[in-house]
Design an enzyme around this catalytic site. Structure first.
Site, mmCIF file in Angstrom:
data_model
loop_
_atom_site.group_PDB
_atom_site.id
_atom_site.type_symbol
_atom_site.label_atom_id
_atom_site.label_comp_id
_atom_site.label_asym_id
_atom_site.label_seq_id
_atom_site.Cartn_x
_atom_site.Cartn_y
_atom_site.Cartn_z
ATOM 1 N N GLY A 45 0.609 -0.772 0.182
ATOM 2 C CA GLY A 45 0.032 -0.086 0.506
ATOM 3 C C GLY A 45 1.005 1.421 -0.015
ATOM 4 O O GLY A 45 0.069 2.034 0.017
ATOM 5 N N TYR A 46 2.130 1.328 0.096
ATOM 6 C CA TYR A 46 2.538 2.254 0.200
ATOM 7 C C TYR A 46 3.478 3.131 -1.405
ATOM 8 O O TYR A 46 4.077 2.402 -1.979
ATOM 9 C CB TYR A 46 4.550 2.053 0.523
ATOM 10 C CG TYR A 46 4.368 1.642 2.291
ATOM 11 C CD1 TYR A 46 3.435 1.763 2.664
ATOM 12 C CD2 TYR A 46 5.777 1.581 3.304
ATOM 13 C CE1 TYR A 46 3.268 1.916 3.930
ATOM 14 C CE2 TYR A 46 5.751 0.894 3.550
ATOM 15 C CZ TYR A 46 4.776 1.020 4.444
ATOM 16 O OH TYR A 46 4.987 1.695 6.589
ATOM 17 N N GLY A 47 2.286 4.097 -1.456
ATOM 18 C CA GLY A 47 2.272 4.954 -3.181
ATOM 19 C C GLY A 47 1.253 4.287 -4.181
ATOM 20 O O GLY A 47 2.222 4.053 -5.229
#
Length: 315
Positions: free
Chosen positions: A52-54
């Site tokens: 989910g990071y970026g």
């Protein structure tokens, strides 16, 4: 950098982890490269990211650097699944099918055939915990993950998940839990840390610098180049810019002045050396910011300073 065992497992990780939440968005390829080089040269091994990071940008960037900047077998590669923002809104899904599909996508972005630590990013009530945990078993049995853990679970959720995995032979025991923990947020001390200790889980604190507030950079306002000045992090940082937060920050600054340290060093060493903690995850926007964290290896807080900080930050 000293290496520590992750919980009751044989996996060794550096006692400081490199967080990559901003990579591919606020941290570009050049800064990420410099961070990874500096971290590896300091003896750091644990590199933490998430699907989910970026929206996968962090994993993609790490994938371009592995093998180029640092050899794959020189890092402990950790990622997570269960949170997505591809729709523009935060969506959580911990169903078995979604988690395993997410893991496959993570492996592709990272350019690897397995990760060393795969973590469920969040608890959800929509999926039975036993189904969620089955995904962890399948990840290990298929060779896509070497160890598994959880993230952002409460005390009872941690105990339930860890006990479920230990209840029947053949299930994969949980290695770790990743939770927010700093002088500004000590809630995990009440239930999560005792549960982790009792059940053999390593603890990986995220935001050990109180979302950057404990560095002292927000004492006189919000710097234009800080996370607090960005639209997507303003509320995240602002939650600690209250009277209680200011009082704790001033105590950290006074301790730093007395020791000849930086506030960052005081706050980070405090978390690193808390009972049960394996490795704080430090997420820096720039290589220069990371350098400040990498200098704490030989630092130890005097007992009277620890006691004073404990008192001023008590929940």
């Amino acid at each position: 950098m000293q290496q520590r065992s992750l919980g009751a497992t044989g996996l060794k990780v550096s006692r400081l982890g490199l967080g990559t939440m901003t990579w591919g968005r606020d941290t570009d390829e050049h800064e990420a490269r410099d961070q990874l080089i500096a971290f590896a040269e300091a003896g750091g091994t644990l590199v933490d990211t998430a699907a989910g990071y970026g929206d996968g940008a962090s994993e993609e960037l790490i994938g371009t650097l592995l093998g180029d900047v640092v050899a794959r077998d020189e890092v402990v590669l950790a990622t997570k699944a269960g949170i997505s923002r591809r729709t523009g809104q935060r969506v959580t899904n911990t169903s078995r099918g979604h988690l395993l599909t997410s893991l496959d996508a993570s492996l592709k972005r990272l350019g690897v055939d397995h990760v060393d630590l795969w973590q469920v990013h969040v608890w959800t009530d929509e999926t039975p915990v036993e189904e969620t945990l089955t995904a962890l078993d399948l990840a290990v049995s298929s060779g896509r993950a070497s160890y598994v853990g959880i993230s952002n679970y409460s005390g009872w959720q941690t105990a339930q998940a860890a006990t479920w995995q230990r209840a029947v032979p053949g299930r994969t025991p949980l290695a770790s839990t990743q939770v927010e923990y700093s002088l500004l947020n000590r809630h995990v001390e009440h239930e999560v840390l005792p549960a982790a200790k009792a059940l053999g889980l390593g603890v990986l604190p995220w935001s050990p610098l109180g979302r950057g507030v404990l560095t002292g950079k927000y004492r006189t306002g919000t710097p234009s180049d800080s996370r607090g000045a960005t639209e997507h992090f303003a509320g995240f940082v602002g939650a600690y810019l209250d009277d209680r937060g200011r009082g704790i920050v001033e105590a950290v600054v006074r301790a730093a002045d007395g020791l000849g340290w930086s506030p960052l060093e005081v706050a980070l060493v405090w978390v690193r050396d808390r009972p049960g903690v394996t490795a704080p995850i430090v997420g820096a926007r720039t290589a220069a910011q990371l350098d400040g964290a990498l200098g704490i290896e030989d630092l130890t807080l005097p007992a009277e300073i620890v006691e004073a900080l404990d008192d001023v930050s008590a929940d």
